[in-house]
Structures are given as C-alpha cells and as structure tokens.
Design an enzyme around this catalytic site. Structure first.
Site, short mmCIF file in Angstrom:
data_model
loop_
_atom_site.label_atom_id
_atom_site.label_comp_id
_atom_site.label_asym_id
_atom_site.label_seq_id
_atom_site.Cartn_x
_atom_site.Cartn_y
_atom_site.Cartn_z
N ASP A 30 0.84 -1.19 0.00
CA ASP A 30 0.00 0.00 0.00
C ASP A 30 0.89 1.25 0.00
O ASP A 30 1.94 1.30 0.63
CB ASP A 30 -0.92 -0.01 1.24
CG ASP A 30 -2.07 0.98 1.12
OD1 ASP A 30 -3.21 0.52 0.97
OD2 ASP A 30 -1.82 2.20 1.16
N ASN A 86 -12.95 -2.90 2.81
CA ASN A 86 -13.85 -1.75 2.92
C ASN A 86 -14.81 -1.78 1.73
O ASN A 86 -14.37 -1.91 0.58
CB ASN A 86 -13.06 -0.45 2.93
CG ASN A 86 -12.21 -0.31 4.17
OD1 ASN A 86 -12.62 -0.71 5.25
ND2 ASN A 86 -11.01 0.23 4.03
N GLN A 93 -14.61 3.20 1.49
CA GLN A 93 -13.91 2.61 0.34
C GLN A 93 -13.55 3.75 -0.61
O GLN A 93 -14.44 4.49 -1.06
CB GLN A 93 -14.79 1.59 -0.37
CG GLN A 93 -14.07 0.94 -1.55
CD GLN A 93 -14.96 -0.02 -2.35
OE1 GLN A 93 -16.12 -0.20 -2.03
NE2 GLN A 93 -14.38 -0.60 -3.39
N HIS A 99 -10.52 -4.81 -3.24
CA HIS A 99 -9.18 -5.07 -2.69
C HIS A 99 -9.29 -5.52 -1.24
O HIS A 99 -10.17 -5.09 -0.51
CB HIS A 99 -8.27 -3.85 -2.81
CG HIS A 99 -8.87 -2.59 -2.27
ND1 HIS A 99 -9.79 -1.85 -2.99
CD2 HIS A 99 -8.70 -1.94 -1.10
CE1 HIS A 99 -10.15 -0.80 -2.25
NE2 HIS A 99 -9.51 -0.83 -1.11
P1 5GP Z 1 -9.78 1.77 0.56
O1 5GP Z 1 -9.85 3.06 1.32
O2 5GP Z 1 -10.47 1.91 -0.77
O3 5GP Z 1 -10.22 0.58 1.32
O4 5GP Z 1 -8.25 1.53 0.29
C1 5GP Z 1 -7.54 2.03 -0.80
C2 5GP Z 1 -6.08 1.85 -0.47
O5 5GP Z 1 -5.35 1.99 -1.68
C3 5GP Z 1 -5.54 2.88 0.51
O6 5GP Z 1 -4.96 2.21 1.60
C4 5GP Z 1 -4.51 3.65 -0.31
O7 5GP Z 1 -3.40 4.03 0.45
C5 5GP Z 1 -4.16 2.67 -1.41
N1 5GP Z 1 -3.78 3.27 -2.67
C6 5GP Z 1 -4.47 4.22 -3.37
N2 5GP Z 1 -3.85 4.48 -4.53
C7 5GP Z 1 -2.75 3.68 -4.57
C8 5GP Z 1 -1.72 3.50 -5.54
O8 5GP Z 1 -1.67 4.12 -6.59
N3 5GP Z 1 -0.76 2.57 -5.25
C9 5GP Z 1 -0.77 1.85 -4.09
N4 5GP Z 1 0.21 0.97 -3.90
N5 5GP Z 1 -1.74 1.99 -3.16
C10 5GP Z 1 -2.71 2.90 -3.40
#
Ligand code: 5GP
Ligand code: ZN
Length: 113
Positions: A30, A86, A93, A99
């Site tokens: 992440d 999430n 999310q 994911h």
């Molecule tokens: P969510 O909030 O949708 O459950 O989690 C999305 C996750 O994706 C977050 O923890 C954020 O840090 C990660 N993330 C968002 N964009 C990128 C990216 O371009 N590369 C990586 N490696 N992680 C990302």
C-alpha cells in the site's frame, strides 16, 4: 476499466511494489501503510467492490482467500494479521476496485475505527 488505478497496476501500466502475482491476482504494498506490513490483494478482474461479486466469481474469490495465508506467511506474519475489505461509502472505500487489505506486525485494536 480504463480509468481504474488498480486495473492499471494489475496490467503493470503503473508500477507497484508487488509481493505476489499469478494469473488471477496481484498483491502489492500500500502507498500509505497503516501498519508495518500493509499490502493490498486484488483480483486482476475488475469488480468495483464486494457488491459486484457474481456467482461466476466464487472460484476466484476462494483462490484469493486461500492465497492470503501463504502471502501472510511469506511476509512473516506468524503472530497474526488482519484482513479488511472496505465496501461502500460508510466503510470509506476510496478505490473502486475490490481489494483486500492485509495488515500486520503490530497489535490491532477492536472494535475497528
Ligand atoms: P480503501 O480506502 O479503498 O479501502 O483503500 C484504498 C487503499 O489503496 C488505501 O490504503 C490507499 O493508500 C491505497 N492506494 C491508493 N492508490 C494507490 C496506488 O496508486 N498505489 C498503491 N500501492 N496503493 C494505493
Ligand atoms: Zn479496476
């Protein structure tokens, strides 16, 4: 999905720090880790969230769930880990490609925030 960042990562259009990959899924670190180990596990197939998982995806979902403990072992999470999915607005999310967060190497709190 041409404008989906995780599809681009799955296609290697955008580089990622991958820790596991096969034809169905990818696991990568992440960008903003919330624990000493924080990786994301994604299906290569685009699905916006758990809400879009279909009958035909059961095998894929089982494959991902089965692989997570192997990845956790590879990352040295023998003391435990947390898997978070999430889903939707209330769960914050932010990326609309399914994911699984895999977090470890620290004590988690319960209930989650
Ligand atoms: P969510 O909030 O949708 O459950 O989690 C999305 C996750 O994706 C977050 O923890 C954020 O840090 C990660 N993330 C968002 N964009 C990128 C990216 O371009 N590369 C990586 N490696 N992680 C990302
Ligand atoms: Zn996608």
């Amino acid at each position: 999905m041409s404008d989906c960042i995780f599809c681009k990562i799955a296609d290697h259009e955008i580089p990622s720090n991958a820790v596991y990959e096969d034809e169905h899924m990818l696991c990568f670190h992440d960008l903003e880790p919330q624990a000493p180990i924080h990786v994301l596990v994604i299906p290569k197939k685009h699905m916006a969230s758990l809400d879009e998982v279909k009958e035909e995806d059961k095998e894929l979902m089982g494959h991902i769930m089965f692989k997570i403990h192997e990845i956790a072992a590879e990352l040295g999470l023998e003391n435990g880990y947390r898997v978070v999915i999430n889903t939707g607005e209330d769960a914050f999310q932010t990326v609309k490609h399914l994911h699984f967060h895999l977090l470890g190497k620290r004590k988690m709190t319960w209930p989650p925030g």
